[in-house]
Design an enzyme around this catalytic site. Structure first.
Site, PDB file in Angstrom:
ATOM      1  N   GLU A  43      -6.504  13.610  46.078  1.00  0.00           N
ATOM      2  CA  GLU A  43      -6.936  14.130  45.330  1.00  0.00           C
ATOM      3  C   GLU A  43      -7.487  14.609  44.919  1.00  0.00           C
ATOM      4  O   GLU A  43      -8.282  15.746  44.480  1.00  0.00           O
ATOM      5  CB  GLU A  43      -7.846  12.942  43.632  1.00  0.00           C
TER       6      GLU A  43
ATOM      7  N   ASP B 257      -9.327   5.943  36.678  1.00  0.00           N
ATOM      8  CA  ASP B 257      -9.908   5.719  37.889  1.00  0.00           C
ATOM      9  C   ASP B 257     -10.745   6.595  38.624  1.00  0.00           C
ATOM     10  O   ASP B 257     -11.451   6.483  39.930  1.00  0.00           O
ATOM     11  CB  ASP B 257      -8.366   6.161  38.888  1.00  0.00           C
TER      12      ASP B 257
ATOM     13  N   TYR C  23      -5.047   8.231  48.003  1.00  0.00           N
ATOM     14  CA  TYR C  23      -5.575   8.292  46.851  1.00  0.00           C
ATOM     15  C   TYR C  23      -7.056   7.332  46.689  1.00  0.00           C
ATOM     16  O   TYR C  23      -6.865   6.428  47.521  1.00  0.00           O
ATOM     17  CB  TYR C  23      -4.737   8.222  45.806  1.00  0.00           C
TER      18      TYR C  23
ATOM     19  N   HIS D  97     -10.616   8.501  44.741  1.00  0.00           N
ATOM     20  CA  HIS D  97     -11.361   8.127  43.517  1.00  0.00           C
ATOM     21  C   HIS D  97     -12.607   7.731  44.232  1.00  0.00           C
ATOM     22  O   HIS D  97     -12.775   6.813  43.631  1.00  0.00           O
ATOM     23  CB  HIS D  97     -10.514   7.663  43.111  1.00  0.00           C
TER      24      HIS D  97
ATOM     25  N   ARG E 107       4.483   1.643  43.840  1.00  0.00           N
ATOM     26  CA  ARG E 107       4.791   2.608  44.870  1.00  0.00           C
ATOM     27  C   ARG E 107       4.657   2.112  46.063  1.00  0.00           C
ATOM     28  O   ARG E 107       4.034   1.863  46.586  1.00  0.00           O
ATOM     29  CB  ARG E 107       4.323   3.842  44.160  1.00  0.00           C
TER      30      ARG E 107
ATOM     31  N   LYS F  98      -2.619   3.814  46.517  1.00  0.00           N
ATOM     32  CA  LYS F  98      -4.011   3.802  45.995  1.00  0.00           C
ATOM     33  C   LYS F  98      -4.689   3.911  47.037  1.00  0.00           C
ATOM     34  O   LYS F  98      -4.414   2.608  48.096  1.00  0.00           O
ATOM     35  CB  LYS F  98      -3.646   2.671  45.461  1.00  0.00           C
TER      36      LYS F  98
END
Length: 377
Positions: free
Chosen positions: A118, A270, A94, A96, A15, A75
């Site tokens: 997120e 994740d 993102y 996490h 991506r 990511k």
């Protein structure tokens, strides 16, 4: 604002954070967009397409990070990127954090501003930047689960929907949110016998109303989970607590109650995973077997369908990226409370409570920084 879009370097992550259409919208507003060479190729977007949209191409990841005031990624940064992130640089991706202490400490040390997709949250508690990838991952979880139920891949050898004269596979979905709902639609469409477990009666009433007849709902608790795992063929973990580590609903000792060849897909991996024996895997090496139970725990499932995922992600993130670029992160957050909840780390301070609690680290309310902006303005 100067915006940098580096190429993702996580294993098999194809991506890209911004498609050419998104780049054009930012350039139209007077911003400068730098895209690392071949960053979009995995998603089907060539450098020439970005250049036609008005973006500029940079040859290396180092140059992309060095020039940008705001980094847009998909990511979380991985170790080779830690040293590239600068003080006061806004990183929009993102993260996490709650499941990854080294990343949290690295971002604290960088003194950057970390705005996590997120945890951007609307007033109705929905998570607009998590939704598109949750939709993709939920649908993919069934595709992958059906695949790994095949005998040569370690599964029971069951066709998800069965055929006339045979029973369909039994699919258990833990969590009735976006991931669980999308997984249920896919599994039901393929003809499986589906059960969704959740702790919200209101959510289960809604799901009972909208789902086809081969989808049932059940209260999620340890007694019911232990009962259901004994004869279900595919179990999908779809539990998320925003910004925090997912709870373990299936423990190691529960595996012994499952039939050999049962397949577990933990979409929450994740965020720490809701299945105790799940650990992050990659598209290159996606599964492992414990107690004859197949575990599929790829931490970036939507990366396998990058064209769909990149467009879906840009559609969701672009309005927020425009606000951040037009106004700067402080003013944008003051004017849009949805962005306030996205702020996780600011200049060395953890400003998202669940992240601080996950690692017993100091927590600083985000108001400290937003009040400074109010005073200065």
């Amino acid at each position: 604002m100067i915006i940098g879009v580096p190429k993702e370097i996580k294993n098999n992550e194809n991506r890209v954070a911004l498609n050419p259409a998104g780049a054009k919208e930012l350039v139209k507003r007077g911003h400068t967009v730098y895209v690392q060479h071949t960053a979009g190729e995995g998603s089907g977007f060539l450098d020439s397409m970005y250049e036609e949209a008005g973006a500029k191409i940079l040859p290396t990841i180092e140059e992309t990070y060095a020039i940008a005031e705001m980094i847009m990624k998909v990511k979380e940064p991985i170790e080779p990127e830690y040293k590239l992130i600068k003080e006061d640089q806004l990183v929009f991706t993102y993260f996490h954090f709650a499941s990854h202490e080294p990343l949290t400490k690295a971002m604290v040390e960088s003194k950057s501003i970390c705005l996590a997709y997120e945890t951007v949250e609307k007033t109705d508690r929905s998570l607009p930047l998590l939704v598109p990838m949750s939709e993709v991952a939920g649908r993919m979880s069934v595709q992958k689960g059906a695949n790994y139920l095949e005998k040569p891949l370690g599964g029971k050898g069951i066709l998800l929907g069965g055929v006339p004269g045979t029973l369909p596979a039994k699919v258990l979905i833990l969590g009735g949110g976006i991931v669980g709902t999308q997984a249920a639609w896919m599994a039901a469409g393929l003809g499986a016998d589906v059960t969704i477990m959740d702790v919200s009666l209101q959510r289960m009433r809604y799901l009972s109303d909208v789902m086809p007849k081969n989808v049932k709902t059940m209260m999620s608790n340890e007694f019911n989970i232990r009962k259901m795992i004994k004869d279900h063929d595919l179990i999908i973990g779809a539990v998320l607590i925003p910004g925090a580590k997912a709870p373990n609903l299936i423990t190691r000792e529960m595996l012994k109650e499952m039939q050999p060849g049962t397949v577990l897909v933990d979409v929450a991996v994740d965020q720490g995973g809701c299945i105790e024996t799940c650990k992050p895997t990659t598209h290159q090496d996606p599964t492992y077997i414990i107690d004859d139970v197949v575990h599929y725990c790829v931490a970036n499932m939507p990366g396998a369908v990058p064209y769909t995922s990149t467009i879906a992600l840009t559609n969701a993130t672009l309005p927020y990226a425009i606000q951040l670029a037009d106004k700067g992160w402080k003013k944008a957050a003051l004017e849009n409370p949805e962005l306030v909840l996205g702020l996780n780390v600011i200049k060395g301070d953890i400003v998202y409570k669940a992240v601080a609690e996950a690692f017993d680290m100091p927590y600083v309310p985000v108001d400290k920084y937003l009040e400074e902006e109010l005073v200065n303005s």
